[in-house]
Design a protein around this motif. Structure first.
Motif: not given
Ligand code: MN
Ligand code: GLY
Ligand code: MN
Length: 465
Positions: A262-264, A345-347, A392-396, A434-436
């Motif tokens: 996981s990646d937050y 983001g990335h996979q 995918i991650t969404v991390e603006p 902020i990343e989810d």
């Molecule tokens: Mn990430």
């Protein structure tokens, strides 16, 4: 030895790979123990992700082949000898391990050399993925006789593309493992949030994060990024004391026992309350995060989602007087990248940047879309069309990087879109991200894991409590 899926899972994956590759032999080198400061004092062991995917075993000193011409799968490895057993205890035989993942043929490791060299002499293609560890580069070079310095360039594009095709679409059982990694990641972040108070040490908080990760899985999915200098995108220095008025950025995730990540990221006002200036920027990043997640669905290129988030950022910065002019034009030309210089983001999967060992352009791009060379957009790891099963991650983020501001200001770069006088007022602001983690479904998307506080009110509610 970590838990594994049922043997049929790995057999099925190997069958799918066999359908993708016409001929030759695929060679998979597992990872070995990696010494920290002398040979027997090693880093936390991590198996190669492709090896985990096709062979499941989180065990050092193994290799495997899949022969496409003379269909067979063989694992190469050696049983423990008495000297190993004295120090490490009795271990299952290599045969009993390989049988548990559906492989019936085991040979001593040394026979790998003969097998590959014979295949090469027969003029058959040896497929391998780009080696990223020094010892495996040497082993592979010895086996294939390819120069160790150039061996990464000789990796099989056919194998890389086949693996990307399979691993990009997560199976249900993989998604449930990722849900677990997310659950632990959320627990890790919430635990840190409660200690995000003035006087606490960054080092203590980073230690808490590592501790939670280790108590639930294989530890962190990448070195913890935790800093009051969030403008440094990957800041691993944790030597400061938390101070009221500052923000703490933590970008961290957990690797579950099966190896999924996981990646937050959360950016926290220390003691729970943002200044007005901080809150204004925070709300823009939050809107970009929520709009990005909301837009995410199959059939859309992820580059479009990145550009959408960039537009939200540019629009918000224009409202604050930091940017000016036509927002769409500014984003198309890349002016917003002064503040948002990375990709959305990335996979995510067995690797936090999933399959990055295979090459970012094979994972995030394909024949329908190639990488931009515009600053900011060039850092986008994932641009191609989203498909059901992708995670995918969404991390603006919005960052004020003094050195970058100085360079752009001196050149008056994009002066028609950037209000440099106003930017000076934010010079020491820091950065917010902020990343989810998001699963693409048949009809749209689903955010993985339990909810992790991210609105201003939610953060005020949990920080320091
Ligand atoms: Mn990430
Ligand atoms: N782990 C760094 C990132 O979020 O991409
Ligand atoms: Mn991250």
């Amino acid at each position: 030895m970590n838990p594994i899926f049922n043997a049929s899972v790995y057999q099925h994956r190997r069958n799918l790979l066999t359908n993708e590759i016409k001929s030759g032999v695929a060679l998979f080198l597992g990872n070995n123990e990696a010494p920290m400061n002398y040979p027997s004092n090693t880093y936390h062991y991590r198996q190669d992700s492709n090896f985990i995917y096709f062979f499941g075993l989180h065990v050092a000193n193994l290799a495997a082949i899949i022969d496409f011409d003379d269909p067979k799968t063989v694992i190469f490895g050696d049983d423990y000898e008495i000297d190993d057993i004295i120090w490490m205890g009795d271990q299952p035989s290599v045969y009993s391990l390989t049988e548990s993942v559906g492989v019936k043929e085991v040979r001593p490791f040394a026979q790998l050399y003969d097998y590959i060299q014979k295949a090469a002499q027969q003029g058959r293609k040896i497929h391998f993925t780009p080696p990223y560890r020094g010892d495996n580069k040497i082993i592979l070079s010895n086996i294939t006789k390819i120069d160790v310095n150039t061996i990464r360039n000789e990796a099989s594009v056919e194998l890389i593309k086949a693996i990307v095709k399979l691993r990009s679409v997560k199976e249900e059982i993989e998604i449930s493992e990722m849900e677990k990694a997310c659950e632990y990641g959320v627990k890790m972040h919430k635990t840190v949030m409660k200690r995000c108070i003035s006087g606490a040490a960054e080092l203590e908080l980073a230690g808490i994060a590592e501790g939670v990760a280790l108590s639930h899985g294989n530890g962190v999915s990448f070195p913890v990024i935790l800093s009051q200098h969030g403008e440094t995108l990957h800041n691993h220095t944790h030597d400061q004391i938390l101070k009221t008025g500052n923000m703490l950025l933590m970008d961290a995730g957990v690797e579950g026992l099966m190896g999924y990540a996981s990646d937050y990221t959360r950016t926290l006002p220390i003691d729970g309350k943002f200044t007005q200036k901080q809150q204004e920027i925070y709300e823009i990043v939050l809107k970009a995060n929520l709009s990005g997640i909301d837009a995410t669905k199959p059939g859309l290129y992820y580059k479009e989602v990145h550009q959408l988030a960039a537009t939200v950022i540019a629009d918000g910065l224009k409202n604050l007087g930091l940017m000016k002019g036509d927002v769409h034009e500014a984003v198309t030309l890349g002016a917003h990248a002064l503040f948002f210089p990375h990709g959305l983001g990335h996979q995510l999967g067995l690797d936090v940047h999933d399959m990055e060992d295979l090459g970012e352009n094979y994972v995030g791009y394909d024949e329908t879309i190639s990488r931009s060379n515009i600053f900011g957009l060039d850092a986008l790891r994932m641009a191609r069309e989203l498909k059901p099963g992708f995670v995918i991650t969404v991390e603006p983020g919005i960052y004020f990087i003094p050195q970058l501001i100085d360079i752009w200001k001196k050149e008056q770069k994009f002066a028609q879109f950037i209000n440099y006088d106003k930017v000076e007022e934010y010079r020491t602001f820091g950065g917010i991200r902020i990343e989810d983690d998001v699963l693409i479904t048949e009809t749209g998307h689903r955010v993985l894991g339990p909810h992790l506080p991210k609105t201003v009110d939610e953060l005020a509610e949990i920080i320091g409590k």
